[in-house]
Design a protein around this motif. Sequence first.
Motif, PDB file in Angstrom:
ATOM      1  N   PHE A 211       0.873  -1.278   0.037  1.00 17.96           N
ATOM      2  CA  PHE A 211       0.123  -0.009   0.014  1.00 17.96           C
ATOM      3  C   PHE A 211       0.861   1.220  -0.073  1.00 17.96           C
ATOM      4  CE2 PHE A 211      -3.176  -2.833   1.674  1.00 17.96           C
ATOM      5  CZ  PHE A 211      -4.335  -2.576   0.859  1.00 17.96           C
ATOM      6  N   THR A 223      -3.062  -3.872   6.254  1.00 21.59           N
ATOM      7  CA  THR A 223      -2.676  -5.156   5.598  1.00 21.59           C
ATOM      8  C   THR A 223      -3.866  -5.720   4.722  1.00 21.59           C
ATOM      9  OG1 THR A 223      -4.405  -6.045   7.563  1.00 21.59           O
ATOM     10  CG2 THR A 223      -2.141  -5.942   8.025  1.00 21.59           C
ATOM     11  N   PHE A 224      -3.579  -6.838   4.057  1.00 20.82           N
ATOM     12  CA  PHE A 224      -4.215  -7.239   2.846  1.00 20.82           C
ATOM     13  C   PHE A 224      -4.308  -8.870   3.098  1.00 20.82           C
ATOM     14  CE2 PHE A 224      -4.456  -9.472  -1.223  1.00 20.82           C
ATOM     15  CZ  PHE A 224      -5.556  -9.087  -1.726  1.00 20.82           C
ATOM     16  N   VAL A 248      -9.131  -6.345   3.882  1.00 16.09           N
ATOM     17  CA  VAL A 248      -8.207  -5.416   3.733  1.00 16.09           C
ATOM     18  C   VAL A 248      -8.478  -4.608   5.009  1.00 16.09           C
ATOM     19  CG1 VAL A 248      -7.626  -3.192   2.710  1.00 16.09           C
ATOM     20  CG2 VAL A 248      -8.448  -4.981   1.302  1.00 16.09           C
ATOM     21  N   THR A 250      -7.843  -1.194   6.909  1.00 14.09           N
ATOM     22  CA  THR A 250      -6.803   0.111   6.519  1.00 14.09           C
ATOM     23  C   THR A 250      -6.734   0.993   8.034  1.00 14.09           C
ATOM     24  OG1 THR A 250      -9.332   0.962   6.659  1.00 14.09           O
ATOM     25  CG2 THR A 250      -8.202   0.374   4.534  1.00 14.09           C
ATOM     26  N   LEU A 263      -6.606  -0.854  -5.558  1.00 15.79           N
ATOM     27  CA  LEU A 263      -6.451  -2.056  -5.561  1.00 15.79           C
ATOM     28  C   LEU A 263      -6.909  -2.709  -7.062  1.00 15.79           C
ATOM     29  CD1 LEU A 263      -7.504  -3.286  -1.978  1.00 15.79           C
ATOM     30  CD2 LEU A 263      -5.248  -3.267  -3.136  1.00 15.79           C
TER      31      LEU A 263
END
Length: 369
Positions: A211, A223-224, A248, A250, A263
């Motif tokens: 990101f 995080t993803f 995701v 944020t 994305l």
Amino acid sequence: MTDVVALTRSLVGLDTIGHDETAALKVLAPLLEGVGFVVAVAEHEPGRGTLVAEWHTDLATPPLCLSGHVDTVPLGAVTWQHEPFGELDGDRLYGRGSSDMKGGVAAIVLAAVEIAAHAPKRAGLRLVLTSAEETGSLGARHAAETVLDEPSGPLVIAEPTSNAVVHGHKGAFWLEAVATGVTAHGSMPQLGDNAVYKLARAVSRLADHGFDARPHPIMGPPTFNVGTIEGGLNTNSVPDRAVATVDVRTVAGQDHAAVLAELAHVAGQEVELRPLVDLPPVWTDPDDEWARAAEEIVLAVTGERNEPRAATYFTDASVLTPAFGGVPTIICGPGEAEQAHVTDEWCSVTRLAQSVEIFERLCVRWCGI
């Protein structure tokens, strides 16, 4: 007066695993109505209600808002060693929802009942006890759209923090990635267009993506995670549809519309990204006057001082904080965060008693009693 352990146990004894939250609200509403709260229940579907209780909200200063959810998650496949709908053993009250977060709900209700014996000089109280939080804050969203149309003062969410003050949490932005193709016989794949391959390429690109956002000093980086992936109907056919779900998380400062655009660009034109859950991050500066006051109250009650922190889970604050105009928000409740959703979930009886006192003192400070 009802004991907080007894009330928590009564709530834990009700099966609100993704349904029938209104049954729990029927236990709580009479306690609040009996001391002068005006109570309304808004159901987003039959049996799934959110309770809004108002007390002296006609004063010049907006009311302090205390909130928690009464829905719970499934018990899981593993057999519990303790009664999943309420068992007291020493300092631990076991049962689904004891920490997450019927203990917190019981504490804010009993604190509100005690405070209602006094006349506020500055502001009143508002309680928002929600349904369907675990599946994306549907109850809070419905209440915000239908019955929460008045200004609010600070917001306190009684999610499990071991009674520490938590200053916010990451956002939850859940997406569905959909790839479409053309089906054909598995022995002639050249005649088809394989949706699984398209999805696999997109997921691989997303997994490698970093990101643009800087890590938050407390929350850390966004995080993803790919949570599920599914495609095709049978082995000997070219799949014409494949779907993955993406989680995701944020951080404060990220805009979800911008995240989606970022994305989608990375995933490419072979897939379509569709939002499933859109709950923004919440953050209150630890130097905020209200947050500092809450820290001092917690220190006085528990003897514990904590460094600024953020929760890993999301809360209804993602809906309520912006609905109330971005009010200062803290998360503080008697449950143990690591007990959320686990087998043999429990909450400390000592923490429950502390929590009622913490909420009473927060109310006294804001309401001017």
